[in-house]
Design an enzyme around this catalytic site. Structure first.
Site, short mmCIF file in Angstrom:
data_model
loop_
_atom_site.label_atom_id
_atom_site.label_comp_id
_atom_site.label_asym_id
_atom_site.label_seq_id
_atom_site.Cartn_x
_atom_site.Cartn_y
_atom_site.Cartn_z
CE LYS A 58 -39.59 -81.26 -68.66
NZ LYS A 58 -40.03 -82.05 -67.52
N GLY A 122 -32.27 -82.88 -41.87
CA GLY A 122 -33.05 -82.47 -40.70
C GLY A 122 -33.87 -83.63 -40.20
N GLY A 192 -45.40 -93.64 -68.49
CA GLY A 192 -45.99 -92.44 -67.89
C GLY A 192 -45.18 -91.24 -68.32
CB ILE A 194 -40.25 -90.41 -65.94
CG1 ILE A 194 -40.47 -89.40 -64.80
CG2 ILE A 194 -38.76 -90.69 -66.14
CD1 ILE A 194 -39.89 -89.81 -63.47
CB VAL A 247 -42.09 -106.35 -66.27
CG1 VAL A 247 -40.59 -106.48 -66.05
CG2 VAL A 247 -42.38 -105.22 -67.25
CB SER A 279 -40.08 -94.14 -65.66
OG SER A 279 -40.30 -94.81 -66.89
CG ASP A 322 -43.34 -84.98 -55.32
OD1 ASP A 322 -44.22 -84.22 -55.74
OD2 ASP A 322 -42.42 -85.43 -56.04
CB ALA A 330 -42.42 -78.56 -59.64
CG HIS A 454 -53.69 -63.81 -87.58
ND1 HIS A 454 -53.99 -65.14 -87.72
CD2 HIS A 454 -53.21 -63.40 -88.80
CE1 HIS A 454 -53.75 -65.53 -88.96
NE2 HIS A 454 -53.25 -64.50 -89.63
#
Ligand code: FAD
Ligand code: NAI
Length: 475
Positions: A58, A122, A192, A194, A247, A279, A322, A330, A454
């Protein structure tokens, strides 16, 4: 003796750090482990979103939009801007600074909420008395234990088979956000989210951008009418999007990348580019978690298997964001993080998957919540549709951006809002009203009867709601 916590969160992205904060608010002793390193090797919590995703993309979208405005839109306001130049290094440095502010903000929030932060990887070491032992490998190594573990290890970019990311010529989202100079020719595979956002950034800065998409339809998950309108705008901007391609061989050479592909007509095409951004989606990340040590169940995609409440197959082990099923967003990760912390506390945390908004931050922006017209048809739901174009909105005219529309879909009998779809200026902000309305199970009539300021873009939302009943006032 290992340090003991009530809750250990593995991963400090939006799913993990928010879960840690909420669990701490609820009175638990909480640790959050995150391995992301900044350029100096220090901690950089915030995950993909903060470091190589939502926030930096962004920042670049904003910088490149300013550049585009200075070059192409200032003149119509009577402003002369000669010799407008983009200092890419400065733009990237600004983006890095925005990222750092967010990293530092999260470290501050951990302190404020008394979350113990561990910088390192971890991994499960095994089951301990009534809980789990987690090995933390950072600058030092230690073991910590907890009865409740929340896994929020996120996702990684998917590479094309045989074409690994070198982040020099073949770029994932990571490399795409730190290209040192504007490439003359940029190829992207996948139109998409990205592909469109990153393609827009570098096109605005002067790159000749070609996006190759495997599917024959553009933005198949988006309402067809909205996707069509967006495609028209992207075509006009010179963003070349080729649909239905196959591709083939990709050659990563010294001077750039050559992409061989077959277009929708079956013609063999050779595309030379300075850089290639791949992407084509993301894969859940459980690398290094040592899931086997505790028998954690993964599915065939490598995602952690969870139920509707984010419970895994193991007692006290949860997974969010994810790394589990559902959209890779997010805010979805955050909502799941909060809900899990509340469930651990015996509360009834809840995520409404039907009202998760989507936003694509291109220009025009694309935003939606709920079902599309094609989904309603497929589901056999009788619906009414209403649209209102920004062309008829006074604020949009004053802004100088009248692209796009707002579209409402409401139940034919009850008038309940089933989906709201937008393409146009600042719809990333406008969509929130639709989310609130749907969360409260509002009717289109409810929105149509609410007073909107307005002149504001939000009047297009009200008018689209009026359009459901065929009584727009300004169109
Ligand atoms: P992540 O953010 O991936 O965080 C996981 C964290 O866990 C990472 O810091 C990782 O280092 C750490 N980790 C992993 N394994 C271990 C381990 N074993 N030990 C310690 N730490 C570990 N979504 C939106 O909603 N809006 C957007 O505008 C948007 N823009 C995006 C732009 C791009 C270019 C990309 C790539 C993604 C974007 N997304 C956006 C998606 C969003 O970034 C993800 O949905 C979100 O980050 C998922 O959060 P998460 O907490 O599940 O995982
Ligand atoms: P995506 O799933 O949005 O798009 C991938 C595209 O690549 C699809 O259109 C797919 O058909 C195409 N594709 C797949 N394999 C292909 C192939 N071999 N050849 C040609 N085309 C192929 O995935 P993307 O853009 O990588 O983003 C990943 C995820 O990150 C998104 O789904 C989203 O969840 C998240 N994200 C969200 C953003 C936001 O909310 N604004 C911004 C960026 C990413």
């Amino acid at each position: 003796m290992s340090k003991q916590f009530d809750v250990v969160v593995i991963g400090g992205g939006p799913g993990g750090y928010i879960a840690a904060i909420r669990a701490a608010q609820l009175g638990f002793q909480v640790a959050c482990i995150d391995e992301w390193k900044n350029a100096a090797g220090g901690p950089a919590p915030g995950g993909t979103c903060t470091n190589v995703g939502c926030i930096p993309s962004k920042a670049l979208l904003q910088s490149s939009e300013h550049f585009e405005h200075a070059n192409h839109h200032f003149a119509e306001h009577g402003i002369t801007a000669k010799d407008v130049k983009m200092d890419v290094a400065k733009m990237i440095a600004r983006k890095d600074n925005v990222v750092k502010q967010n990293n530092d903000g999260i470290l501050y929030l951990f302190k404020k909420n008394k979350v113990t932060f561990f910088h390192g990887r971890g991994s499960f070491a095994g089951q301990a008395e009534g809980g789990y032992t987690i090995h933390v490998a950072g600058k030092t190594e230690e073991a910590i234990t907890a009865k409740q573990v929340i896994i929020a290890t996120g996702s990684n970019a998917r590479a094309l088979p045989g074409t690994p990311f070198d982040e020099v010529n073949v770029l994932s989202n990571d490399g795409a956000l730190r290209v040192g100079a504007v490439p003359k020719k940029l190829a992207l595979i996948g139109s998409g989210v990205i592909g469109l956002e990153m393609g827009s950034v570098w096109r605005r800065l002067g790159a000749d951008v070609t996006i190759l998409e495997g599917l024959p339809t553009f933005l198949g998950a988006v309402d067809e009418q909205i996707a069509k309108e967006a495609k028209k705008a992207f075509d006009k901007q010179g963003l070349k999007i080729e649909l239905g391609v196959k591709v083939g061989e990709i050659v990563n050479g010294k001077k750039g990348v050559t992409v061989n592909y077959t277009n929708a007509k079956g013609e063999a095409i050779v595309l030379d580019a300075d850089k290639l951004i791949v992407s084509i989606g993301r894969v859940p990340n459980t690398i290094g978690l040592n899931a086997e040590a505790i028998g954690l169940q993964l599915d065939e995609r490598g995602a952690i298997v969870v139920d509707g409440d984010c419970k895994t197959n193991l007692p006290g082990v949860w997974a969010v964001g994810d790394v589990v099923r559902g959209p890779m967003l997010a805010h979805k990760a955050e909502e799941e993080g909060v809900a899990v912390a509340e469930r651990i506390a015996g509360q009834h945390g809840h995520v409404n998957f039907n009202t998760i908004p989507w936003v694509i931050y291109t220009s025009p922006e694309i935003a939606w919540v709920g079902r599309t017209e094609q989904q309603l048809k497929a589901d056999g739901v009788a619906y009414k549709a209403g649209t209102f174009p920004f062309l008829a909105n006074g604020r949009a005219r004053a802004l100088g951006d009248t692209t796009g529309m707002v579209k409402f879909l409401a139940d034919a009998t009850t008038d309940e809002i089933l989906g709201v779809h937008m393409v146009g200026p600042q719809v990333s902000e406008l969509i929130s009203e639709a989310v609130v309305a749907m969360e409260f199970r509002a009717s289109a009539e409810d929105i149509a009867r609410i007073c909107h300021a307005h002149p504001s873009l939000s009047e297009a939302t009200k008018e689209a709601a009026l359009a459901v009943d065929k009584r727009t006032l300004n169109f």
